[in-house]
Design a protein around this motif. Structure first.
Motif, PDB file in Angstrom:
ATOM      1  N   ARG A 126      16.988 -33.518   9.765  1.00 11.54           N
ATOM      2  CA  ARG A 126      17.982 -32.677  10.427  1.00 11.54           C
ATOM      3  C   ARG A 126      18.428 -31.528   9.534  1.00 11.54           C
ATOM      4  N   VAL A 127      18.442 -31.732   8.216  1.00 12.58           N
ATOM      5  CA  VAL A 127      18.859 -30.631   7.327  1.00 12.58           C
ATOM      6  C   VAL A 127      17.697 -29.699   6.997  1.00 12.58           C
ATOM      7  N   PHE A 128      16.457 -30.181   7.170  1.00 12.92           N
ATOM      8  CA  PHE A 128      15.295 -29.326   6.956  1.00 12.92           C
ATOM      9  C   PHE A 128      14.758 -28.882   8.314  1.00 12.92           C
ATOM     10  N   PRO A 129      14.777 -27.595   8.629  1.00 16.62           N
ATOM     11  CA  PRO A 129      14.221 -27.123   9.907  1.00 16.62           C
ATOM     12  C   PRO A 129      12.715 -27.338   9.953  1.00 16.62           C
ATOM     13  N   PRO A 130      12.099 -27.253  11.135  1.00 20.33           N
ATOM     14  CA  PRO A 130      10.665 -27.565  11.260  1.00 20.33           C
ATOM     15  C   PRO A 130       9.764 -26.841  10.277  1.00 20.33           C
ATOM     16  N   GLU A 131      10.040 -25.537  10.014  1.00 21.91           N
ATOM     17  CA  GLU A 131       9.153 -24.793   9.118  1.00 21.91           C
ATOM     18  C   GLU A 131       9.297 -25.213   7.658  1.00 21.91           C
ATOM     19  N   GLU A 132      10.317 -26.047   7.350  1.00 27.46           N
ATOM     20  CA  GLU A 132      10.501 -26.556   5.987  1.00 27.46           C
ATOM     21  C   GLU A 132      10.208 -28.050   5.893  1.00 27.46           C
ATOM     22  N   ARG A 133       9.646 -28.629   6.952  1.00 29.29           N
ATOM     23  CA  ARG A 133       9.387 -30.067   6.955  1.00 29.29           C
ATOM     24  C   ARG A 133       8.393 -30.470   5.874  1.00 29.29           C
ATOM     25  N   ILE A 134       7.502 -29.553   5.495  1.00 26.70           N
ATOM     26  CA  ILE A 134       6.539 -29.869   4.452  1.00 26.70           C
ATOM     27  C   ILE A 134       7.252 -30.158   3.137  1.00 26.70           C
ATOM     28  N   ARG A 135       8.365 -29.471   2.889  1.00 27.02           N
ATOM     29  CA  ARG A 135       9.175 -29.740   1.690  1.00 27.02           C
ATOM     30  C   ARG A 135       9.828 -31.111   1.783  1.00 27.02           C
ATOM     31  N   ALA A 136      10.343 -31.428   2.955  1.00 26.27           N
ATOM     32  CA  ALA A 136      10.968 -32.734   3.145  1.00 26.27           C
ATOM     33  C   ALA A 136       9.953 -33.855   2.957  1.00 26.27           C
ATOM     34  N   SER A 137       8.738 -33.636   3.427  1.00 31.89           N
ATOM     35  CA  SER A 137       7.701 -34.655   3.299  1.00 31.89           C
ATOM     36  C   SER A 137       7.301 -34.864   1.841  1.00 31.89           C
ATOM     37  N   LYS A 138       7.322 -33.804   1.044  1.00 30.47           N
ATOM     38  CA  LYS A 138       7.057 -33.962  -0.392  1.00 30.47           C
ATOM     39  C   LYS A 138       8.108 -34.853  -1.038  1.00 30.47           C
ATOM     40  N   ILE A 139       9.345 -34.713  -0.577  1.00 29.61           N
ATOM     41  CA  ILE A 139      10.423 -35.552  -1.115  1.00 29.61           C
ATOM     42  C   ILE A 139      10.181 -37.014  -0.770  1.00 29.61           C
ATOM     43  N   ARG A 326      -0.040 -25.106   5.820  1.00 32.47           N
ATOM     44  CA  ARG A 326       0.143 -24.070   6.838  1.00 32.47           C
ATOM     45  C   ARG A 326      -1.174 -23.400   7.205  1.00 32.47           C
ATOM     46  N   ARG A 327      -2.140 -23.427   6.308  1.00 34.96           N
ATOM     47  CA  ARG A 327      -3.430 -22.800   6.585  1.00 34.96           C
ATOM     48  C   ARG A 327      -4.350 -23.718   7.386  1.00 34.96           C
ATOM     49  N   PHE A 328      -4.372 -25.000   7.022  1.00 35.58           N
ATOM     50  CA  PHE A 328      -5.334 -25.914   7.639  1.00 35.58           C
ATOM     51  C   PHE A 328      -4.739 -26.778   8.750  1.00 35.58           C
ATOM     52  N   GLY A 329      -3.418 -26.987   8.737  1.00 34.82           N
ATOM     53  CA  GLY A 329      -2.803 -27.820   9.765  1.00 34.82           C
ATOM     54  C   GLY A 329      -2.993 -29.304   9.495  1.00 34.82           C
ATOM     55  N   PRO A 330      -2.282 -30.155  10.237  1.00 24.97           N
ATOM     56  CA  PRO A 330      -2.308 -31.598   9.961  1.00 24.97           C
ATOM     57  C   PRO A 330      -3.620 -32.288  10.312  1.00 24.97           C
ATOM     58  N   ARG A 331      -4.332 -31.801  11.314  1.00 25.50           N
ATOM     59  CA  ARG A 331      -5.498 -32.522  11.838  1.00 25.50           C
ATOM     60  C   ARG A 331      -6.565 -32.759  10.771  1.00 25.50           C
ATOM     61  N   ALA A 462      -2.120 -26.971  17.209  1.00 25.30           N
ATOM     62  CA  ALA A 462      -1.221 -26.099  17.964  1.00 25.30           C
ATOM     63  C   ALA A 462       0.102 -26.787  18.280  1.00 25.30           C
ATOM     64  N   ASP A 463       0.075 -28.097  18.449  1.00 23.87           N
ATOM     65  CA  ASP A 463       1.312 -28.834  18.731  1.00 23.87           C
ATOM     66  C   ASP A 463       2.261 -28.818  17.533  1.00 23.87           C
ATOM     67  N   ALA A 464       1.702 -28.649  16.335  1.00 25.25           N
ATOM     68  CA  ALA A 464       2.506 -28.660  15.105  1.00 25.25           C
ATOM     69  C   ALA A 464       2.819 -27.251  14.617  1.00 25.25           C
ATOM     70  N   ALA A 465       2.729 -26.254  15.512  1.00 24.12           N
ATOM     71  CA  ALA A 465       2.887 -24.853  15.112  1.00 24.12           C
ATOM     72  C   ALA A 465       4.220 -24.588  14.427  1.00 24.12           C
ATOM     73  N   ARG A 466       5.280 -25.262  14.858  1.00 23.16           N
ATOM     74  CA  ARG A 466       6.597 -25.015  14.260  1.00 23.16           C
ATOM     75  C   ARG A 466       6.632 -25.394  12.786  1.00 23.16           C
ATOM     76  N   THR A 467       5.894 -26.421  12.404  1.00 25.39           N
ATOM     77  CA  THR A 467       5.893 -26.844  10.998  1.00 25.39           C
ATOM     78  C   THR A 467       4.945 -26.004  10.155  1.00 25.39           C
ATOM     79  N   MET A 468       4.077 -25.234  10.792  1.00 21.32           N
ATOM     80  CA  MET A 468       3.095 -24.426  10.072  1.00 21.32           C
ATOM     81  C   MET A 468       3.555 -22.984   9.892  1.00 21.32           C
ATOM     82  N   ALA A 469       4.713 -22.624  10.472  1.00 23.69           N
ATOM     83  CA  ALA A 469       5.224 -21.264  10.373  1.00 23.69           C
ATOM     84  C   ALA A 469       5.800 -21.022   8.982  1.00 23.69           C
TER      85      ALA A 469
END
Length: 485
Positions: A126-139, A326-331, A462-469
């Motif tokens: 909730r404190v990390f917006p979708p485009e910053e979720r990659i940072r949250a996942s590192k944590i 952000r370049r390759f996406g989750p898939r 494409a479904d994960a576009a918000r996290t890849m921005a």
């Protein structure tokens, strides 16, 4: 320094990592201490197994209610209550004077632990917006990677150098520090957007009893025998109750577990990757120390030192993933990561006592690096299209399934080792299973990881576009969830 603590992202990250590290570390340390606990209380193996199963069953019962509790009373309040409960019960476990007391306090500890993960994860995302979720996942990789590898080492040192009591007492200073920090700096989150309705008592009873019974069958099956009446009865009851739960929860307006979240294609696909991947990975981390200690005669400390490069690999790999996500996406990242772990599991299946230690270390490092390519993209993407109001519910579902996958992985590996070890000699051997049994477990783990890789190819980037921005760009419009797709 005080200005840093005014940043909610920093504060939530610090408290969450401390709490989760303590929670995950506890399980691995306690597993190391169980033989000593059994010896002190003159208890059988099946009796001492309750020390672990009571905790896991308690977690399974509480997780379904965690989302509702966080939304109803506030994630900050529930998280701090859970942290206080976990810390207090850890101290009580360390002071237990009988096996019965220890099991009772482990149930209480599971109640706190069961709320910590989903509520903490909801706060984090909730404190990390979708485009910053990659940072949250590192944590998230810090406690999930380091704790399982460090646990056997620390557990061996504490149990051998002090006593089994310290396997629980070690949590207390960490918990007190995290609680004091959270009370002082953890911000209140506005949970008003989440409609909770009344507490879904029937849903809670069905979810708690169903998941609890199923978790008991999974965790106790290897030791009690999968054909025993209590395991078969518990497993069947768990499945039946969960089927009834699904039928009930799809009919009520405010369910305990909002199964409609599975209509979101990305959430559904990511969860289908995490379930077999968690089973394969946690199964590997269960079987590898057993190979080192029981199969090759190494000490707990030596085994832990050979396991720990996996955690370093995860943390090193997370740095790479965060730069290329952000370049390759989750898939592709998740499919490639799961395949890499499967290949390393096959390499482990060739190891024996003559395998050079540097090769073992390198294999575990690459294995950990591959797993980071599964962990981080899945955690970044899974909640991409989930609204903030539904994040608590989604976190509860995700963690319930991940916990089930982890328990299944350990149970499957224990069963494979037991069955192959027995079939090789015709009867259980007092010397323990041979190397073939552990190698078979690694083959099984590889198969589970390949299932996860196959599921990963079903994900649509494409479904994960918000996290890849990029963080500075406006949010792209998220694709609408497609039910039944």
């Amino acid at each position: 320094m005080l200005r840093v603590f005014q940043n909610p992202k920093v504060v939530v990250s610090v408290v969450f990592v401390a709490a989760m590290f303590m929670n995950i570390l506890d399980t691995t340390i306690v597993n190391t201490a169980i033989p000593t606990i059994g010896a002190q209380f003159d208890a059988t193996i099946s009796s001492t197994g309750a020390v672990s199963s009571a905790y896991l069953v308690s977690i399974a019962v509480v997780i379904p209610a965690s989302g509702w509790l966080g939304d109803r009373f506030g994630t900050r309040r529930i998280f701090l209550v859970a942290l206080a409960l976990f810390t207090t019960s850890s101290a009580l476990c360390g002071l237990a004077g009988s096996l019965g007391q220890l099991v009772a306090f482990r149930v209480l500890q599971g109640v706190g632990g069961g709320m910590l993960t989903p509520v903490g994860m909801a706060m984090l995302f909730r404190v990390f917006p979708p485009e910053e979720r990659i940072r949250a996942s590192k944590i998230l990789t810090i406690p999930t990677a380091a704790a399982p590898a460090l646990g056997p080492v620390l557990g061996g040192v504490l149990v051998d150098g002090l006593s089994w009591h310290w396997a629980f007492i070690v949590n207390v200073p960490v918990g007190i520090a995290a609680l004091a920090f959270g009370l002082r700096y953890l911000p209140d989150h506005d949970d008003s957007a989440a409609e909770t309705g009344r507490f879904d008592v029937p849903g809670f009873l069905l979810a708690g009893a169903g998941l609890g019974a199923l978790m008991f069958a999974i965790t106790e099956g290897p030791s009690r025998g999968w054909g025993s009446a209590v395991i078969v009865g518990s497993g069947v009851a768990g499945v039946v109750l969960l089927v009834l739960l699904v039928r009930l929860e799809l009919r009520v307006r405010f369910p305990m577990l909002d199964l409609r979240i599975f209509r979101d294609r990305l959430f559904r696909s990511s969860t289908l990757v995490v379930l077999p991947s968690s089973a394969g990975f946690l199964g590997l981390l269960y079987a590898f120390p057993l190979l080192q200690q029981e199969g090759l005669g190494r000490t707990a400390t030596e085994s832990g030192l050979l396991t720990f490069p996996e955690a370093i690999g995860v943390m090193a790999g997370s740095q790479v993933v965060s730069r290329i996500y952000r370049r390759f996406g989750p898939r592709r990242l998740m499919a490639g990561g799961a395949t890499t772990v499967a290949l390393m599991a096959l390499v482990l299946s060739r190891f024996d006592g003559d395998t050079p230690a540097p090769l073992v270390v390198a294999t575990m490092f690459v294995l950990g690096g591959g797993m980071s390519f599964v962990f981080i993209p899945s955690q970044s993407a899974v909640f991409a299209n989930i609204s903030p109001a539904s994040t608590g519910q989604a976190s509860g579902l995700f963690n319930a399934l991940r916990q089930t996958g982890a328990a299944m992985g350990v149970a499957i590996m224990a069963t494979v080792i037991s069955v192959v070890g027995t079939s090789a000699t015709g009867s259980p051997s007092s010397a323990g299973p041979g190397l073939d049994a552990y190698h078979a477990a690694f083959f099984t783990a590889a198969a589970l990881m390949l299932v996860g890789a196959a599921m990963a190819w079903r994900i649509r980037d494409a479904d994960a576009a918000r996290t890849m921005a990029p963080p500075s760009s406006p949010h792209p419009t998220a694709p609408a969830p497609q039910a039944g797709d």
